[in-house]
Design an enzyme around this catalytic site. Structure first.
Site, PDB file in Angstrom:
ATOM      1  CD  GLU A  52     -10.827  -9.855   9.839  1.00  0.00           C
ATOM      2  OE1 GLU A  52     -11.709  -9.043   8.934  1.00  0.00           O
ATOM      3  OE2 GLU A  52     -11.269 -10.514  10.093  1.00  0.00           O
ATOM      4  CG  PHE A 114     -19.436 -22.826   9.254  1.00  0.00           C
ATOM      5  CD1 PHE A 114     -20.138 -21.264   8.649  1.00  0.00           C
ATOM      6  CD2 PHE A 114     -18.497 -22.099  10.483  1.00  0.00           C
ATOM      7  CE1 PHE A 114     -20.773 -20.124   9.510  1.00  0.00           C
ATOM      8  CE2 PHE A 114     -18.919 -20.667  10.793  1.00  0.00           C
ATOM      9  CZ  PHE A 114     -20.126 -20.123  10.820  1.00  0.00           C
ATOM     10  CB  VAL A 384      -5.646   6.183  -3.684  1.00  0.00           C
ATOM     11  CG1 VAL A 384      -6.283   6.197  -5.197  1.00  0.00           C
ATOM     12  CG2 VAL A 384      -4.976   5.569  -3.208  1.00  0.00           C
ATOM     13  CG  PHE A 469      -8.418  10.644  -8.561  1.00  0.00           C
ATOM     14  CD1 PHE A 469      -6.687  11.690  -8.606  1.00  0.00           C
ATOM     15  CD2 PHE A 469      -8.048   9.906  -9.552  1.00  0.00           C
ATOM     16  CE1 PHE A 469      -5.729  11.088  -8.701  1.00  0.00           C
ATOM     17  CE2 PHE A 469      -7.251   9.683 -10.355  1.00  0.00           C
ATOM     18  CZ  PHE A 469      -6.383  10.420 -10.229  1.00  0.00           C
TER      19      PHE A 469
HETATM   20  C1  LIG Z   1      -3.517   7.710  -8.306  1.00  0.00           C
HETATM   21  C2  LIG Z   1      -2.336   7.566  -8.573  1.00  0.00           C
HETATM   22  C3  LIG Z   1      -1.507   8.468  -9.797  1.00  0.00           C
HETATM   23  C4  LIG Z   1      -0.217   8.174  -9.936  1.00  0.00           C
HETATM   24  N1  LIG Z   1       0.587   9.719 -10.471  1.00  0.00           N
HETATM   25  C5  LIG Z   1       1.798   8.890 -10.289  1.00  0.00           C
HETATM   26  C6  LIG Z   1       2.505  10.326 -11.488  1.00  0.00           C
HETATM   27  O1  LIG Z   1       2.139  11.423 -12.190  1.00  0.00           O
HETATM   28  N2  LIG Z   1       4.065  10.253 -11.403  1.00  0.00           N
HETATM   29  C7  LIG Z   1       4.604   8.796 -10.586  1.00  0.00           C
HETATM   30  O2  LIG Z   1       5.968   9.286 -10.726  1.00  0.00           O
HETATM   31  N3  LIG Z   1       3.765   8.504 -10.080  1.00  0.00           N
HETATM   32  C8  LIG Z   1       2.506   8.090 -10.159  1.00  0.00           C
HETATM   33  N4  LIG Z   1       1.846   7.441  -8.766  1.00  0.00           N
HETATM   34  C9  LIG Z   1       2.575   6.334  -8.284  1.00  0.00           C
HETATM   35  C10 LIG Z   1       2.573   5.123  -9.552  1.00  0.00           C
HETATM   36  O3  LIG Z   1       2.146   4.054  -9.435  1.00  0.00           O
HETATM   37  C11 LIG Z   1       3.967   3.879  -8.744  1.00  0.00           C
HETATM   38  O4  LIG Z   1       3.915   3.305  -7.744  1.00  0.00           O
HETATM   39  C12 LIG Z   1       5.360   4.664  -9.148  1.00  0.00           C
HETATM   40  O5  LIG Z   1       5.712   5.611 -10.302  1.00  0.00           O
HETATM   41  C13 LIG Z   1       6.602   3.906  -8.727  1.00  0.00           C
HETATM   42  O6  LIG Z   1       7.429   4.735  -7.908  1.00  0.00           O
HETATM   43  P1  LIG Z   1       9.367   4.188  -7.964  1.00  0.00           P
HETATM   44  O7  LIG Z   1       9.967   3.360  -9.302  1.00  0.00           O
HETATM   45  O8  LIG Z   1       9.376   4.853  -7.169  1.00  0.00           O
HETATM   46  O9  LIG Z   1       8.293   3.106  -7.207  1.00  0.00           O
HETATM   47  P2  LIG Z   1       8.549   0.975  -7.046  1.00  0.00           P
HETATM   48  O10 LIG Z   1       7.304   0.386  -8.151  1.00  0.00           O
HETATM   49  O11 LIG Z   1       8.860   0.665  -6.010  1.00  0.00           O
HETATM   50  O12 LIG Z   1       9.644   1.024  -8.048  1.00  0.00           O
HETATM   51  C14 LIG Z   1      11.071   0.160  -7.535  1.00  0.00           C
HETATM   52  C15 LIG Z   1      12.492   0.208  -8.470  1.00  0.00           C
HETATM   53  O13 LIG Z   1      13.045  -0.342  -7.651  1.00  0.00           O
HETATM   54  C16 LIG Z   1      13.870  -1.297  -7.543  1.00  0.00           C
HETATM   55  N5  LIG Z   1      15.035  -1.647  -6.600  1.00  0.00           N
HETATM   56  C17 LIG Z   1      14.343  -1.881  -4.744  1.00  0.00           C
HETATM   57  N6  LIG Z   1      15.330  -2.122  -4.252  1.00  0.00           N
HETATM   58  C18 LIG Z   1      16.296  -1.502  -4.919  1.00  0.00           C
HETATM   59  C19 LIG Z   1      17.871  -1.467  -4.659  1.00  0.00           C
HETATM   60  N7  LIG Z   1      18.197  -1.358  -3.805  1.00  0.00           N
HETATM   61  N8  LIG Z   1      18.433  -1.338  -5.919  1.00  0.00           N
HETATM   62  C20 LIG Z   1      17.929  -1.365  -7.108  1.00  0.00           C
HETATM   63  N9  LIG Z   1      16.651  -1.013  -7.294  1.00  0.00           N
HETATM   64  C21 LIG Z   1      16.036  -1.539  -6.476  1.00  0.00           C
HETATM   65  C22 LIG Z   1      12.805  -2.303  -7.774  1.00  0.00           C
HETATM   66  O14 LIG Z   1      12.790  -3.866  -8.153  1.00  0.00           O
HETATM   67  C23 LIG Z   1      11.625  -2.117  -8.176  1.00  0.00           C
HETATM   68  O15 LIG Z   1      12.009  -2.257  -9.479  1.00  0.00           O
HETATM   69  C24 LIG Z   1       0.742   7.886  -9.054  1.00  0.00           C
HETATM   70  C25 LIG Z   1      -0.294   6.538  -8.084  1.00  0.00           C
HETATM   71  C26 LIG Z   1      -1.741   6.660  -8.279  1.00  0.00           C
HETATM   72  C27 LIG Z   1      -1.784   5.833  -7.383  1.00  0.00           C
HETATM   73  C1  LIG Z   2     -11.036   0.327  -3.537  1.00  0.00           C
HETATM   74  C2  LIG Z   2     -11.041   1.353  -4.361  1.00  0.00           C
HETATM   75  N1  LIG Z   2     -12.152   1.497  -4.494  1.00  0.00           N
HETATM   76  C3  LIG Z   2     -12.634   2.631  -6.144  1.00  0.00           C
HETATM   77  C4  LIG Z   2     -11.871   3.183  -6.913  1.00  0.00           C
HETATM   78  C5  LIG Z   2     -11.464   4.395  -7.724  1.00  0.00           C
HETATM   79  N2  LIG Z   2     -11.614   5.663  -6.783  1.00  0.00           N
HETATM   80  C6  LIG Z   2     -10.013   5.329  -6.781  1.00  0.00           C
HETATM   81  S1  LIG Z   2      -9.856   7.501  -6.661  1.00  0.00           S
HETATM   82  C7  LIG Z   2     -11.045   6.929  -6.335  1.00  0.00           C
HETATM   83  C8  LIG Z   2     -11.803   8.626  -5.376  1.00  0.00           C
HETATM   84  C9  LIG Z   2     -11.257   8.579  -3.843  1.00  0.00           C
HETATM   85  O1  LIG Z   2     -11.897   9.996  -3.385  1.00  0.00           O
HETATM   86  P1  LIG Z   2     -11.980  10.402  -1.688  1.00  0.00           P
HETATM   87  O2  LIG Z   2     -11.224   9.655  -0.689  1.00  0.00           O
HETATM   88  O3  LIG Z   2     -12.842  10.995  -1.967  1.00  0.00           O
HETATM   89  O4  LIG Z   2     -10.799  11.925  -2.122  1.00  0.00           O
HETATM   90  P2  LIG Z   2     -10.798  12.511  -3.905  1.00  0.00           P
HETATM   91  O5  LIG Z   2     -10.589  12.395  -4.680  1.00  0.00           O
HETATM   92  O6  LIG Z   2     -12.428  13.243  -3.457  1.00  0.00           O
HETATM   93  O7  LIG Z   2      -9.904  13.706  -2.814  1.00  0.00           O
HETATM   94  C10 LIG Z   2     -12.139   6.086  -6.752  1.00  0.00           C
HETATM   95  C11 LIG Z   2     -13.353   5.878  -6.145  1.00  0.00           C
HETATM   96  C12 LIG Z   2     -10.010   2.475  -5.845  1.00  0.00           C
HETATM   97  N3  LIG Z   2      -8.951   3.195  -6.471  1.00  0.00           N
HETATM   98  N4  LIG Z   2     -10.054   2.336  -5.102  1.00  0.00           N
END
Ligand SMILES: Cc1cc2nc3c(=O)[nH]c(=O)nc-3n(C[C@H](O)[C@H](O)[C@H](O)COP(=O)(O)OP(=O)(O)OC[C@H]3O[C@@H](n4cnc5c(N)ncnc54)[C@H](O)[C@@H]3O)c2cc1C
Ligand SMILES: Cc1ncc(C[n+]2csc(CCOP(=O)(O)OP(=O)(O)O)c2C)c(N)n1
Ligand SMILES: [Mg+2]
Length: 576
Positions: A52, A114, A384, A469
């Site tokens: 799911e 259950f 991720v 990562f």
């Molecule tokens: C492992 C990892 C590393 C990351 N590293 C980075 C990084 O280095 N740099 C980076 O940038 N991100 C990174 N991210 C992503 C980060 O966490 C955020 O998801 C991202 O920066 C948010 O992007 P955003 O602001 O475009 O989008 P969102 O967070 O979705 O924000 C969108 C905004 O726009 C507004 N909005 C929506 N529609 C409209 C509209 N029509 N007009 C005006 N406003 C509107 C919303 O209200 C909201 O405030 C990483 C993510 C992961 C998982």
């Molecule tokens: C559900 C969940 N569990 C744990 C984490 C912490 N976490 C972030 S990245 C990562 C490793 C991902 O490994 P892999 O898919 O092999 O990608 P790699 O970074 O090795 O390329 C972990 C454990 C997370 N973000 N989400």
């Protein structure tokens, strides 16, 4: 004799009326009324998944790509509980998703029956609306409120419905809401627009930080940057909407970003944030004047001090603002930022070399091959883990290509289930999942869904035998890495067992032909690529703390007998 309409039939009628084309889920006794009602219809489908959580991710990907409502379902207790992580992702990505959480028989609620849980409490945190339907009279109204809430607040709404209530005779016979989805234009007032224009006209060095809220306003954004001579930095979720056909693009900022994105933000006088919720405060300037425009007032000032905040949608606001702006005559800030970007891009492209056929395979190279071979309107999903880095840096957007990740919630194992939702809703588009070996293993059962529904998704698995990562984060923070090694199976054999084409690239020379073969293959395919484990992805600016952390890692690594790793790291990153 005409059978009486049941609550479940009316529920499905309402979904059809709302243009829902499918429900992702796993069936169960408490969902029987609903799945049985779907059986006889040809305008709405059941998409069976193996977990799911994956159903919720798939619905979220569909909603992200179409902008329209998508639906997932889980049976009572553990069935719907499994939805939760995927629903969190949908809620945090602000995509409209309704989840149907079936409940134990209504007469048993409260007895610890259950499988009994309380989905109203369980999903309260990851939804805007979450209500129990305990009487037939509540249908269709409660479901319609759920739909309206998911659409208008952009997020998750959950209806909880006991199996027996779904099977009772409906009281109402038809959906009540027959209007098209409202699409209001939201704009700051005249006075506010004049004040905003005054601030921007008075600044020589404006940098724009745009995010996903800039979707659909590309022309206006480019016109704005042209008038202000402003470099445009994007937050990750804005990449697909901002980066392409953009002479002002200076890349992304953040830990995974480009140095040019970072410097353009830090060297401006005025930072103009538009439609972004970029979460990392340390990458936002402290001394600049900060202007923020967002369609949601509650977003203003969430990440940084804000000197001028406006509520408006990007397109309407910029259209109204543009005629009030003077042409900035000073191009120095823009040119400097663009030059910095050119250099940063060059450096990153160098890292994506094929390495003259020698091992190890650099993941950057793999990503650049995917970018090169993918079709013009491909949909990319990325796990991720390090695939997030490679997608950000090497996938080139063009206005038609799309990106789906778990960027706000940051959950592993998102890429395959999101690819399923993308492919089901876009059967003729190429869908490519950039999977981690850890991420793939976490929801690997969904490989079976590909054959079950004949979905030609292509997976490229970045096999680095680790949770790389996390390993990187450990190193950067001065920990010796621990608990991150993976003893992996042969993914090609698993793919073949699941009915996919399975290929393994062990040397750089095999990468391009194998990815090409997979993309051409008429059906689902998986390419396992043995990539180097210790690939560093240096942040645009390394803090003293991190640099110290890295030194500390080396020190600890030597002491604990991990010295060979340092040599390995040097080989990968320095001796290339
Ligand atoms: C492992 C990892 C590393 C990351 N590293 C980075 C990084 O280095 N740099 C980076 O940038 N991100 C990174 N991210 C992503 C980060 O966490 C955020 O998801 C991202 O920066 C948010 O992007 P955003 O602001 O475009 O989008 P969102 O967070 O979705 O924000 C969108 C905004 O726009 C507004 N909005 C929506 N529609 C409209 C509209 N029509 N007009 C005006 N406003 C509107 C919303 O209200 C909201 O405030 C990483 C993510 C992961 C998982
Ligand atoms: C559900 C969940 N569990 C744990 C984490 C912490 N976490 C972030 S990245 C990562 C490793 C991902 O490994 P892999 O898919 O092999 O990608 P790699 O970074 O090795 O390329 C972990 C454990 C997370 N973000 N989400
Ligand atoms: Mg890995």
């Amino acid at each position: 004799m005409i059978m009486a309409k049941r609550v479940a039939d009316l529920l499905v009628d309402v979904l059809v009326r709302a243009n829902v084309q499918r429900i992702y889920g796993v069936p169960g006794d408490s969902l029987n009324g609903i799945t049985d009602s779907l059986r006889s219809r040809d305008n709405i489908k059941w998409v069976g998944m193996r977990h799911e959580e994956a159903a919720a991710f798939a619905a979220g990907a569909e909603a992200h790509l179409t902008g329209k409502l998508a639906v997932c379902a889980g049976s009572c207790g553990p069935g719907n509980m499994h939805l939760i992580n995927g629903l969190y992702d949908c809620q945090r990505s602000r995509v409209p998703v309704v989840a149907i959480a079936a409940q134990v028989p209504s007469a048993e609620i409260g007895s610890g029956f259950f499988q009994e849980t309380h989905p109203e409490q369980l999903f309260a945190q990851c939804s805007h609306y979450c209500e129990l339907i305990s009487q037939p009279e509540q249908m269709p109204r409660v479901l319609e409120i759920a739909i309206q809430t998911a659409i208008s607040r952009r997020g998750v709404a959950v209806i909880v419905i006991p199996g027996d209530v779904a099977l009772r005779d409906a009281v109402e016979q038809h959906p009540r809401l027959l209007f098209a989805e409202p699409k209001p234009a939201v704009c700051p007032s005249d006075d506010e627009l004049n004040a905003l224009a005054g601030v921007l006209n008075g600044s020589q060095k404006v940098t724009i930080l745009g995010g996903a809220g800039c979707a659909g306003a590309h022309d206006e954004l480019i016109d704005l940057a042209g008038k202000l001579h402003a470099p445009i930095v994007h937050a990750y979720r804005g990449k697909e909407f901002i980066e392409y056909d953009n002479p002002f693009d200076v890349g992304m900022t953040g830990l995974l970003g480009f140095p040019s994105g970072y410097h353009a933000m830090m060297s401006c006088d005025t930072l103009l944030m538009i439609g972004t919720d970029f979460p990392y405060q340390q990458f936002l300037p402290k001394h600049a004047t900060v202007v923020q425009i967002d369609v949601r007032g509650e977003q203003l000032g969430r990440r940084s001090k804000v000197d001028y905040g406006y509520v408006g949608d990007t397109k309407t606001t910029l259209r109204a603002l543009l005629p009030r702006l003077k042409q900035n005559s000073n191009e120095a800030h823009l040119n400097e930022s663009l030059e910095h970007y050119r250099k940063a891009r060059q450096d990153l492209d160098k890292l994506a070399s094929r390495n003259s056929g020698r091992k190890p395979i650099h993941p950057q190279y793999v990503a650049s091959v995917i970018n090169k071979l993918a079709s013009d309107d491909a949909v990319f999903t990325f796990d991720v883990g390090t695939p997030v880095i490679w997608a950000a840096r090497y996938l080139k957007m063009n206005g038609k290509r799309r990106l789906v990740g778990s960027l706000n919630h940051g959950s592993m194992a998102n890429a395959l289930p999101q690819a399923i939702g993308a492919q089901v809703s876009h059967p003729v588009r190429q869908v490519i999942s950039m999977s981690g070996d850890g991420g793939l293993a976490m929801l690997m059962g969904e490989l079976l869904t590909l054959r079950q529904h004949e979905l030609p998704v292509k997976l490229v698995v970045f096999k680095n035998d680790s949770l790389a990562f996390v390993e990187l984060e450990m190193k950067a923070n001065g920990f010796v890495d621990f608990a991150t090694s993976l003893r992996n199976p042969d993914f090609t054999k698993i793919a073949e067992g699941a009915g996919l084409l399975g290929l393994k690239a062990e040397t750089p020379d095999q990468v391009e032909p194998m990815i090409a073969q997979a993309l051409k293959h008429d059906g689902p395919a998986l390419v396992e690529v043995l990539v180097s484990r210790h690939e560093l992805s240096m942040p645009p600016t390394i803090s003293f703390e991190q640099a110290r952390g890295f030194g500390l890692f080396m020190f600890k690594a030597v002491l604990s007998g991990h010295g060979d790793e340092i040599i390995d790291l040097a080989k990968v990153n320095l001796l290339r």
